[in-house]
Design an enzyme around this catalytic site. Structure first.
Site, PDB file in Angstrom:
ATOM      1  CG  PHE A  27      23.952  73.355 120.945  1.00 46.72           C
ATOM      2  CD1 PHE A  27      25.220  72.853 121.148  1.00 46.72           C
ATOM      3  CD2 PHE A  27      22.864  72.647 121.438  1.00 46.72           C
ATOM      4  CE1 PHE A  27      25.409  71.673 121.844  1.00 46.72           C
ATOM      5  CE2 PHE A  27      23.046  71.473 122.132  1.00 46.72           C
ATOM      6  CZ  PHE A  27      24.328  70.968 122.341  1.00 46.72           C
ATOM      7  CG  HIS A  44      33.729  66.493 113.482  1.00 48.36           C
ATOM      8  ND1 HIS A  44      32.966  66.888 114.549  1.00 48.36           N
ATOM      9  CD2 HIS A  44      33.919  65.157 113.634  1.00 48.36           C
ATOM     10  CE1 HIS A  44      32.689  65.836 115.305  1.00 48.36           C
ATOM     11  NE2 HIS A  44      33.262  64.772 114.771  1.00 48.36           N
ATOM     12  CG  ASP A  80      29.167  66.241 114.221  1.00 48.93           C
ATOM     13  OD1 ASP A  80      29.010  67.468 114.060  1.00 48.93           O
ATOM     14  OD2 ASP A  80      29.574  65.743 115.276  1.00 48.93           O
ATOM     15  CE  LYS A 505      34.990  19.338 105.864  1.00 45.54           C
ATOM     16  NZ  LYS A 505      36.400  19.768 105.653  1.00 45.54           N
ATOM     17  N   PRO A 506      35.598  23.554 108.635  1.00 45.57           N
ATOM     18  CG  PRO A 506      37.550  24.249 109.726  1.00 45.57           C
ATOM     19  CD  PRO A 506      36.245  23.534 109.952  1.00 45.57           C
ATOM     20  N   GLY A 542      32.680  15.623 107.050  1.00 42.18           N
ATOM     21  CA  GLY A 542      31.555  16.053 106.224  1.00 42.18           C
ATOM     22  C   GLY A 542      30.520  14.964 106.047  1.00 42.18           C
ATOM     23  CG  LEU A 582      26.534  22.600  94.392  1.00 41.32           C
ATOM     24  CD1 LEU A 582      25.663  21.516  93.795  1.00 41.32           C
ATOM     25  CD2 LEU A 582      27.366  22.074  95.549  1.00 41.32           C
ATOM     26  CB  CYS A 615      32.256  30.378  93.889  1.00 35.73           C
ATOM     27  SG  CYS A 615      31.618  31.814  94.764  1.00 35.73           S
ATOM     28  CE  LYS A 665      40.379  21.356  88.822  1.00 38.73           C
ATOM     29  NZ  LYS A 665      39.271  21.801  89.684  1.00 38.73           N
ATOM     30  CG  PHE A 714      37.982  27.241  91.890  1.00 41.81           C
ATOM     31  CD1 PHE A 714      36.740  27.830  91.849  1.00 41.81           C
ATOM     32  CD2 PHE A 714      38.645  27.198  93.106  1.00 41.81           C
ATOM     33  CE1 PHE A 714      36.163  28.361  92.998  1.00 41.81           C
ATOM     34  CE2 PHE A 714      38.077  27.728  94.258  1.00 41.81           C
ATOM     35  CZ  PHE A 714      36.839  28.301  94.188  1.00 41.81           C
TER      36      PHE A 714
END
Length: 796
Positions: A27, A44, A80, A505-506, A542, A582, A615, A665, A714
């Site tokens: 204002f 503020h 603001d 599908k998780p 899957g 992939l 990935c 692995k 991985f």
């Protein structure tokens, strides 16, 4: 902001070099704000850009923010929105009020902070940090959801095949009586179509749920407890503060007939949340309970969990962990309900930190897949979802993102416990980017457009040709275990934004955040069948999704070997569309003219981010020979500083690998590297402690023919090879000598070299002088045997 010239002249005569203003500037004329040599700064009481506008500290408390504080910013012509000069933050205590947080922090520290800001300006060191738009909020009355007009919500639906059962209601002028059922009031037209009315408004302004038409006056009043009576008296005071022209609030006082407006509804809803956090009202609830007595009865029923809406039944597994109680669903989620798998089959999901079982999870069978696909198909073809307005679809996605944000600590804890992700990373990336993804795609819902196409005109007719983008139908999603929630978000948000339904599908080893997501989606109001979650094996669930004739699109992230099999099954079954992300063996090329500090820091991130279970992790680093030894020395020093331990410990850098088979692995992978003649500099073995911990590993002297130079680990394994100084084309040839093409990177200060290398690298993403920088607006995907199709961005 009209200025009075005489007043401005008097102000200018003071010779002010800086304006220091508390609170509002919107204002104050810009002639005043911009006049001093150093401009104007404003205090503020919030951490901008969050809670712009008036009553910022009130909204900090109302929203339940964990952090509060203040900002000193440079005034501009916005609300603001000016650049940030200085911020100070504090913890918001559970019992804080506006008074306590002002007395403890905002006032005393605010004075000090403002003085510090002035001193920075005087010294010429004051920053001007542009406020980000992400995370910007305004006071609650400006929220879109609260600004919506509350009125009858009508959804058109086709009656073909519908078997609506309900109590008939004579409608004057209608071809046949309407039907009042659990779904609402079904009105039938002469054209064979029907209209489902959710809410009804009477001439006196009162609204009710259409499903309660015959029972709206028959609900017995509940007797209030002493605590509920105290709440009622508090609300009587709130009503009186809003309805200032009413002498006293009686049980029969009508909110709207007494002068309340839509803005007052927003205030009333927020006042209830402030006094009873368990009573989550919608604006619509106020319109449906306009007298004080009805309003209190409605609030009490909600507090008791007795409201009329069908309750979501969840069989939780509860655990006290990470200084909180987490509640985890563990069943399949099909057609809006948590249900057991066929035959009650279950399996145990394992905590990689100690190898113990977290809980039993339902193990989906082929018949469960068929049930979920049928529910998704019905929701798309016959249900509300297939006819919902795109903006309403976006509203649901925004609401889901808000719920995920409310539960972000719980989601991050579940993710950390189930996947081994370090909690701070889970909070910022696994969960944080998931929330961003849903908000990003929520904004696309009403911006999916076709186009008009100019064609050769056939005289005397003129033809118009246009395209229209439409949803496909049922989408199957199969996601990996490295980023359980984020991979769900990347694929699911785009599917839902486009109007599709989802069967997801998780990964079998990390199902728990997907199940919690299903609960939040239901609570956000997604219609039944739109989202279905099936934990189970890839070979069964899957495969059935790949083969199912009613699935029209399948999105998969995982190994190249499985991706090829899925692609074949999708082709043979019904030529369903496929997108595949992939395997990868992402090369990172580091030239001698790089910023060494940055190349070391980002190189470590490129390999060890998320324990290497990433990935786009840099699968092989090519380092120019004249800096190779120095680079190796630096990264080894940093790796040895990494703290390996409990992912819920905030000081942990490196948590456990996701599951036992993957750990084994990695051990075998490193043994192969040693046998082939690579130099194991550090790591290479399991950590001697409970759980699936693996040492961060570095190999040097890696030759192009070696297994570890070709195949993806991985995991947290850095593969380093030299290349001859100045031989750009040779290192490019070696970097591209792979069947993968997901990501890559280059570090150099030479912009020409950076552009040349990034153009020649065969990868879907090329990072230049950075790594792992993904964003919801940037499309992500690879080519060659890293797959095809994109996640994220406009083109996904």
């Amino acid at each position: 902001r009209r200025c009075i010239p005489e007043v401005v002249q008097v102000y200018k005569a003071t010779g002010a070099e800086l304006n220091v203003m508390p609170f509002c500037s919107q204002f104050i004329p810009m002639e005043v704000i911009d006049h001093p040599a150093h401009g104007s700064i404003i205090y503020h009481p919030s951490l901008l850009p969050r809670h712009r506008g008036a009553s910022a500290i009130n909204w900090t408390l109302i929203h339940g923010d964990k952090k509060g504080g203040f900002t000193v910013f440079w005034a501009d012509d916005g609300l603001d929105t000016g650049p940030i000069l200085l911020q100070r933050e504090c913890d918001v205590e559970p019992d804080d009020t506006v008074n306590t947080i002002y007395k403890r922090f905002l006032f005393p520290e605010g004075v000090k902070g403002t003085v510090d800001a002035v001193r920075l300006i005087a010294a010429g060191n004051a920053p001007k940090i542009v406020q980000p738009e992400e995370g910007a909020t305004y006071e609650g009355i400006q929220k879109k959801d609260n600004a919506k007009i509350s009125g009858p919500l009508k959804h058109s639906c086709n009656t073909i095949g519908a078997t609506a059962i309900g109590q008939p209601l004579e409608i004057p002028g209608a071809s046949q009586p309407g039907l009042v059922s659990k779904a609402g009031l079904m009105l039938f037209g002469n054209d064979g179509k029907a209209l489902l009315v959710k809410n009804l408004q009477f001439e006196d302004g009162k609204m009710i749920a259409a499903a309660r038409y015959f029972s709206s006056g028959s609900c017995a009043s509940v007797e209030l407890t002493e605590e509920e009576k105290a709440f009622a008296e508090q609300m009587r005071g709130v009503w009186k503060s809003i309805l200032t022209n009413v002498d006293a609030i009686e049980d029969s006082t009508d909110f709207f007939k007494s002068g309340a407006a839509s803005m007052d509804v927003v205030r009333l809803v927020e006042e209830v949340k402030l006094r009873a956090s368990g009573c989550q009202l919608q604006n619509e609830d106020v319109y449906m309970n306009t007298t004080f007595q009805d309003f209190i009865q409605m609030c009490v029923r909600k507090l008791r969990g007795e409201d009329d809406e069908e309750e979501l039944v969840v069989d939780y597994v509860e655990k006290n962990i990470n200084n909180m109680t987490i509640r985890m669903p563990h069943q399949l989620f099909i057609n809006g309900e948590f249900v057991d798998a066929e035959g009650g089959k279950t399996y145990k999901t394992i905590n990689p930190t100690d190898g113990t079982a977290i809980c039993d999870v339902s193990l989906a069978q082929a018949s469960d897949v068929d049930r979920a696909v049928a529910a998704a198909k019905e929701a798309f073809e016959e249900g509300e979802w297939g006819k919902i307005n795109p903006r309403d679809r976006g509203r649901l996605l925004y609401k889901l993102a808000d719920l995920m944000e409310e539960h972000q600590e719980e989601l991050a804890t579940i993710e950390s416990m189930d996947s081994g992700a370090v909690y701070t990373l889970a909070l910022k990336t696994h969960v944080g980017m998931s929330i961003q993804t849903f908000r990003y795609f929520a904004g696309w819902c009403d911006k999916i457009q076709g186009c008009t196409i100019p064609i050769n005109q056939a005289r005397p007719n003129r033809n118009l040709t246009f395209t229209k983008k439409e949803p496909i139908g049922v989408c199957a999603i199969v996601i990996p275990w490295n980023y359980p929630l984020m991979m769900l978000a990347w694929k699911t948000a785009a599917c839902l934004a486009a109007g599709n339904t989802v069967v997801l599908k998780p990964a079998q080893v990390t199902p728990l955040t997907a199940m919690k997501f299903a609960e939040l989606a239901a609570r956000a109001g997604f219609p039944k069948g739109v989202i279905n979650i099936l934990p189970g094996s890839g070979a069964l669930v899957g495969q059935r999704l790949s083969d199912h004739p009613d699935v029209r699109k399948l999105g998969f992230t995982g190994s190249t070997e499985i991706g090829k099999h899925i692609m074949k099954s999708c082709a043979v079954s019904n030529v369903k569309k496929v997108s595949l992300e992939l395997g990868g063996k992402s090369p990172l090329i580091i030239f001698s003219d790089c910023d060494m500090d940055k190349a070391v820091r980002m190189g470590l991130s490129a390999v060890f981010f998320n324990k290497g279970e990433n990935c786009i992790a840099a699968g092989r680093l090519f380092v120019e020979e004249n800096i190779h030894d120095q680079y190796v020395k630096r990264v080894v020093e940093e790796v040895k500083k990494m703290k390996i331990g409990d992912p819920l410990d905030r000081s942990t850098d490196h948590g456990p690998q996701n599951h036992k088979a993957h750990l084994d692995k990695l051990v075998e992978y490193c043994q192969t590297g040693v046998r082939e003649g690579a130099t194991l500099v550090c790591g290479g073995k399991q950590v001697s402690r409970p759980g699936f911990f693996f040492e961060p590993t570095i190999f040097t002297d890696v030759q192009d023919h070696m297994f570890i130079a070709i195949e993806e680990s991985f995991g947290p394994v850095m593969i380093l090879s030299k290349f001859k100084s100045g031989d750009v084309d040779e290192v490019l040839r070696r970097a591209n000598a792979t069947e993968y093409g997901l990501a890559s990177g280059v570090f150099t200060r030479d912009i020409s070299k950076a552009l040349y290398v990034s153009e020649k690298l065969n990868a879907g993403t090329v990072f230049v002088n950075t790594y792992n920088k993904t964003d919801v607006a940037a499309p992500f995907g690879g080519f060659k045997q890293s797959g095809f199709g994109k996640d994220l961005g406009k083109t996904c």
